[in-house]
Enzyme design. Structure first.
Site, PDB file in Angstrom:
ATOM      1  CB  ILE A 135      -5.127  57.492 -68.242  1.00 15.52           C
ATOM      2  CG1 ILE A 135      -4.719  56.568 -69.397  1.00 15.52           C
ATOM      3  CG2 ILE A 135      -6.141  56.811 -67.341  1.00 15.52           C
ATOM      4  CD1 ILE A 135      -4.032  55.282 -68.934  1.00 15.52           C
ATOM      5  N   GLY A 186       7.713  60.914 -80.497  1.00 14.06           N
ATOM      6  CA  GLY A 186       7.518  61.891 -79.411  1.00 14.06           C
ATOM      7  C   GLY A 186       7.117  61.254 -78.098  1.00 14.06           C
ATOM      8  CE  LYS A 204       4.870  58.896 -66.837  1.00 14.41           C
ATOM      9  NZ  LYS A 204       5.061  58.187 -68.100  1.00 14.41           N
TER      10      LYS A 204
HETATM   11  P1  NDP Z   1      10.178  68.255 -75.602  1.00 17.19           P
HETATM   12  O1  NDP Z   1      11.630  68.073 -75.378  1.00 17.19           O
HETATM   13  O2  NDP Z   1       9.559  67.777 -76.858  1.00 17.19           O
HETATM   14  O3  NDP Z   1       9.794  69.796 -75.433  1.00 17.19           O
HETATM   15  C1  NDP Z   1      10.348  70.653 -74.476  1.00 17.19           C
HETATM   16  C2  NDP Z   1      10.196  72.072 -74.982  1.00 17.19           C
HETATM   17  O4  NDP Z   1      10.664  72.974 -73.988  1.00 17.19           O
HETATM   18  C3  NDP Z   1      10.986  72.370 -76.261  1.00 17.19           C
HETATM   19  O5  NDP Z   1      10.241  73.287 -77.017  1.00 17.19           O
HETATM   20  C4  NDP Z   1      12.250  73.019 -75.712  1.00 17.19           C
HETATM   21  O6  NDP Z   1      12.887  73.866 -76.620  1.00 17.19           O
HETATM   22  C5  NDP Z   1      11.649  73.825 -74.578  1.00 17.19           C
HETATM   23  N1  NDP Z   1      12.647  74.150 -73.566  1.00 17.19           N
HETATM   24  C6  NDP Z   1      13.231  73.296 -72.691  1.00 17.19           C
HETATM   25  N2  NDP Z   1      14.103  73.980 -71.913  1.00 17.19           N
HETATM   26  C7  NDP Z   1      14.061  75.265 -72.330  1.00 17.19           C
HETATM   27  C8  NDP Z   1      14.725  76.442 -71.915  1.00 17.19           C
HETATM   28  N3  NDP Z   1      15.619  76.425 -70.931  1.00 17.19           N
HETATM   29  N4  NDP Z   1      14.440  77.594 -72.551  1.00 17.19           N
HETATM   30  C9  NDP Z   1      13.539  77.631 -73.565  1.00 17.19           C
HETATM   31  N5  NDP Z   1      12.878  76.534 -74.003  1.00 17.19           N
HETATM   32  C10 NDP Z   1      13.145  75.369 -73.379  1.00 17.19           C
HETATM   33  O7  NDP Z   1       9.463  67.591 -74.337  1.00 17.19           O
HETATM   34  P2  NDP Z   1       7.983  67.021 -74.260  1.00 17.19           P
HETATM   35  O8  NDP Z   1       7.023  67.982 -74.838  1.00 17.19           O
HETATM   36  O9  NDP Z   1       7.981  65.612 -74.703  1.00 17.19           O
HETATM   37  O10 NDP Z   1       7.804  66.963 -72.666  1.00 17.19           O
HETATM   38  C11 NDP Z   1       7.508  68.121 -71.920  1.00 17.19           C
HETATM   39  C12 NDP Z   1       7.131  67.662 -70.512  1.00 17.19           C
HETATM   40  O11 NDP Z   1       5.975  66.837 -70.597  1.00 17.19           O
HETATM   41  C13 NDP Z   1       8.193  66.828 -69.815  1.00 17.19           C
HETATM   42  O12 NDP Z   1       8.156  67.115 -68.437  1.00 17.19           O
HETATM   43  C14 NDP Z   1       7.748  65.395 -70.070  1.00 17.19           C
HETATM   44  O13 NDP Z   1       8.195  64.499 -69.084  1.00 17.19           O
HETATM   45  C15 NDP Z   1       6.246  65.573 -69.986  1.00 17.19           C
HETATM   46  N6  NDP Z   1       5.460  64.572 -70.677  1.00 17.19           N
HETATM   47  C16 NDP Z   1       5.724  64.223 -71.976  1.00 17.19           C
HETATM   48  C17 NDP Z   1       4.926  63.342 -72.656  1.00 17.19           C
HETATM   49  C18 NDP Z   1       5.178  62.943 -74.075  1.00 17.19           C
HETATM   50  O14 NDP Z   1       4.418  62.110 -74.610  1.00 17.19           O
HETATM   51  N7  NDP Z   1       6.167  63.472 -74.740  1.00 17.19           N
HETATM   52  C19 NDP Z   1       3.769  62.738 -71.983  1.00 17.19           C
HETATM   53  C20 NDP Z   1       3.551  63.170 -70.622  1.00 17.19           C
HETATM   54  C21 NDP Z   1       4.379  64.047 -70.018  1.00 17.19           C
HETATM   55  P3  NDP Z   1      14.002  73.223 -77.618  1.00 17.19           P
HETATM   56  O15 NDP Z   1      13.229  72.258 -78.482  1.00 17.19           O
HETATM   57  O16 NDP Z   1      14.504  74.399 -78.356  1.00 17.19           O
HETATM   58  O17 NDP Z   1      15.003  72.563 -76.741  1.00 17.19           O
HETATM   59  N1  HSE Z   2       8.277  59.268 -71.859  1.00 13.61           N
HETATM   60  C1  HSE Z   2       7.016  59.058 -71.254  1.00 13.61           C
HETATM   61  C2  HSE Z   2       6.502  57.693 -71.653  1.00 13.61           C
HETATM   62  C3  HSE Z   2       6.061  60.126 -71.688  1.00 13.61           C
HETATM   63  O1  HSE Z   2       7.049  57.080 -72.574  1.00 13.61           O
HETATM   64  O2  HSE Z   2       5.553  57.217 -71.020  1.00 13.61           O
HETATM   65  C4  HSE Z   2       4.743  60.086 -70.965  1.00 13.61           C
HETATM   66  O3  HSE Z   2       4.882  60.412 -69.637  1.00 13.61           O
END
Ligand code: NDP
Ligand code: HSE
Length: 435
Positions: A135, A186, A204
């Site tokens: 959004i 996810g 948030k």
């Molecule tokens: P994930 O845990 O799915 O992905 C994080 C990624 O970052 C993985 O690829 C992980 O690698 C990598 N990573 C983390 N730390 C390191 C490090 N020290 N060195 C190298 N790679 C690293 O998280 P999301 O994608 O779900 O979330 C990412 C961000 O987005 C967060 O801040 C979350 O709050 C935000 N967010 C998420 C949403 C969602 O729907 N999931 C929606 C809105 C915001 P590895 O897998 O090897 O650990």
């Molecule tokens: N973990 C968060 C949620 C991801 O469930 O809303 C989006 O910020």
């Protein structure tokens, strides 16, 4: 024109989604922007995944090398958390890179420090994806609402919790099973306690509160109560009374100060917010000129969140050559004009309440509970006996009119001290959404 070069940190749910959007919609994006956006470099732990998800990007094992690299224009931080992510964002800014992040925890806790450095370094930090997934609420608050004094924001802003509450209500599914499903889809944070204990929604609403009222970001002022202790019985009783239980983030400006809180809330079922289900989020903004507006969409998940990330990349790319004075301020108001405010303690807030009392099923009990409430200045809207349990205990549900929370906090121990009352009183706040 030279392509915009992206350095992507993280290839989890949102990082992979961002790579997919940039690749699949490359032509549409360049048709809008007038130049190409190129995924130039990527850093994550899994080099093989990086090569398969972003075959044209250079893999960087060391993320610090990426954020300092001269061939990166915009760093997209999708690692999450506040340890390495904070150092990387500050290092990127220090090196003159613009930053896009979806990391609400980082901004709620360290936003003031990050924005201050970004201001000194004359770089943009964009964070549309940090609040309510796909959004465009940050854009609405920072730009669409800029003619208004915002009065309040209420939102269903944690997709995981809303998904759990919806599945529990619609299918009677057990909490733990639905949480596992949310993780597989996810939606959940790396540590899902952030979702179910209200921290994520707190991050948030803290960010939105700062944008709405022109204050520094103050996560410490946010009251947090999640859904983990909700009893399915209360969801059912609420429904029987014409309400839905939602995890709500609320911030409201009053003469006394700013309310900033997250907790389960009963909403009248006729309200749109009460009918936002599954992973969908909705944010209701009340402002003095426009009145009430409502924003709805997917609050989590790879592609909806990536949509917001990529929109930020496009925004930054358009503004690269704009003088910093002509950019939208990080927190919607000019950095030098942010104002400290008094945040109300929970004792000071005003709400109406759902109370469930378990007491002996005998004459006089209802009267004594009603007397205690009256003695604390609380007026009752409805009082219903929900039936008699096996041990001759009755469950009594009380809905109160609006009152100051300290009255309720005084009344509850007095009710629990009654000899006929046999269990702790359950209290859930209610919002009529009439303001
Ligand atoms: P994930 O845990 O799915 O992905 C994080 C990624 O970052 C993985 O690829 C992980 O690698 C990598 N990573 C983390 N730390 C390191 C490090 N020290 N060195 C190298 N790679 C690293 O998280 P999301 O994608 O779900 O979330 C990412 C961000 O987005 C967060 O801040 C979350 O709050 C935000 N967010 C998420 C949403 C969602 O729907 N999931 C929606 C809105 C915001 P590895 O897998 O090897 O650990
Ligand atoms: N973990 C968060 C949620 C991801 O469930 O809303 C989006 O910020």
């Amino acid at each position: 024109m030279q392509a915009i070069r992206i350095g992507l940190l993280g290839l989890g749910t949102v990082g992979s989604g961002t790579a997919e959007v940039l690749q699949k919609n490359a032509a549409e994006i360049s048709r809008r922007l007038g130049r190409e956006v190129r995924l130039a470099m990527v850093s994550s732990r899994d080099a093989a995944k990086a090569r398969s998800v972003c075959p044209d990007a250079q893999y960087m094992a060391d993320p610090f090398e990426l954020v300092r690299h001269p061939d990166v224009d915009i760093v997209v931080e999708l690692f999450g958390g506040t340890q390495i992510a904070k150092d990387l964002v500050l290092e990127a800014v220090e090196n003159g890179k613009h930053v896009v992040t979806a990391n609400k925890k980082l901004l709620a806790e360290y936003g003031n420090e990050i924005f201050a450095l970004a201001g000194r370094k004359n770089v943009m930090v964009q964070f549309e994806a940090a609040v309510a997934g796909g959004i465009p609420i940050i854009k609405a608050l920072r730009e669409g609402m800029s003619a208004n004094r915002i009065k309040s924001i209420m939102g269903i802003i944690n997709g995981t919790s809303n998904f759990i509450l919806s599945e529990m209500r619609e299918k009677g599914s057990p909490f733990a099973q639905v949480l596992k499903q949310a993780q597989e889809l996810g939606y959940a944070e790396a540590d899902p306690t952030f979702d179910i204990e209200g921290h994520d929604a707190g991050h948030k609403i803290t960010i939105m509160s700062a944008l709405a009222f022109g204050t520094p970001v103050n996560f410490g002022a946010c009251y947090l109560e999640g859904i983990s202790k909700l009893d399915a019985r209360d969801i059912r009783y609420a429904e029987e009374l014409g309400y839905r239980v939602k995890l709500l983030g609320i911030t409201r400006l009053s003469e006394k100060g700013v309310e900033l809180r997250v907790h389960p809330t009963l909403l009248p079922e006729c309200r749109l917010l009460a009918n936002v289900n599954g992973v969908m989020n909705a944010v209701r903004v009340n402002a003095d000129m426009v009145g009430e507006t409502l924003y709805y969409g997917a609050g989590a998940g790879a592609l909806p969140t990536a949509s917001a990330v990529v929109a930020d990349i496009i925004d930054i790319s358009r503004l690269l050559s704009a003088d910093s004075g002509h950019r939208v301020p990080y927190l919607a108001f000019q950095p030098g004009r942010l104002q400290e405010v008094h945040f109300l303690s929970m004792d000071e807030i005003t709400s109406s309440y759902y109370l469930r009392v378990q007491a002996a099923d005998k004459a006089g009990v209802l009267g004594s509970i009603a007397n205690i409430l009256a003695g604390e200045g609380i007026s009752i809207e409805a009082l219903i006996q929900k039936g008699v349990l096996d041990n001759n205990q009755a469950e009594i549900v009380i809905l109160t009119h609006s009152t100051v929370e300290q009255n309720i906090r005084r009344a509850i121990p007095r009710i629990e001290a009654e000899a006929s009352v046999s269990a702790p009183v359950v209290m859930i706040r209610m919002e009529s959404l009439n303001d």
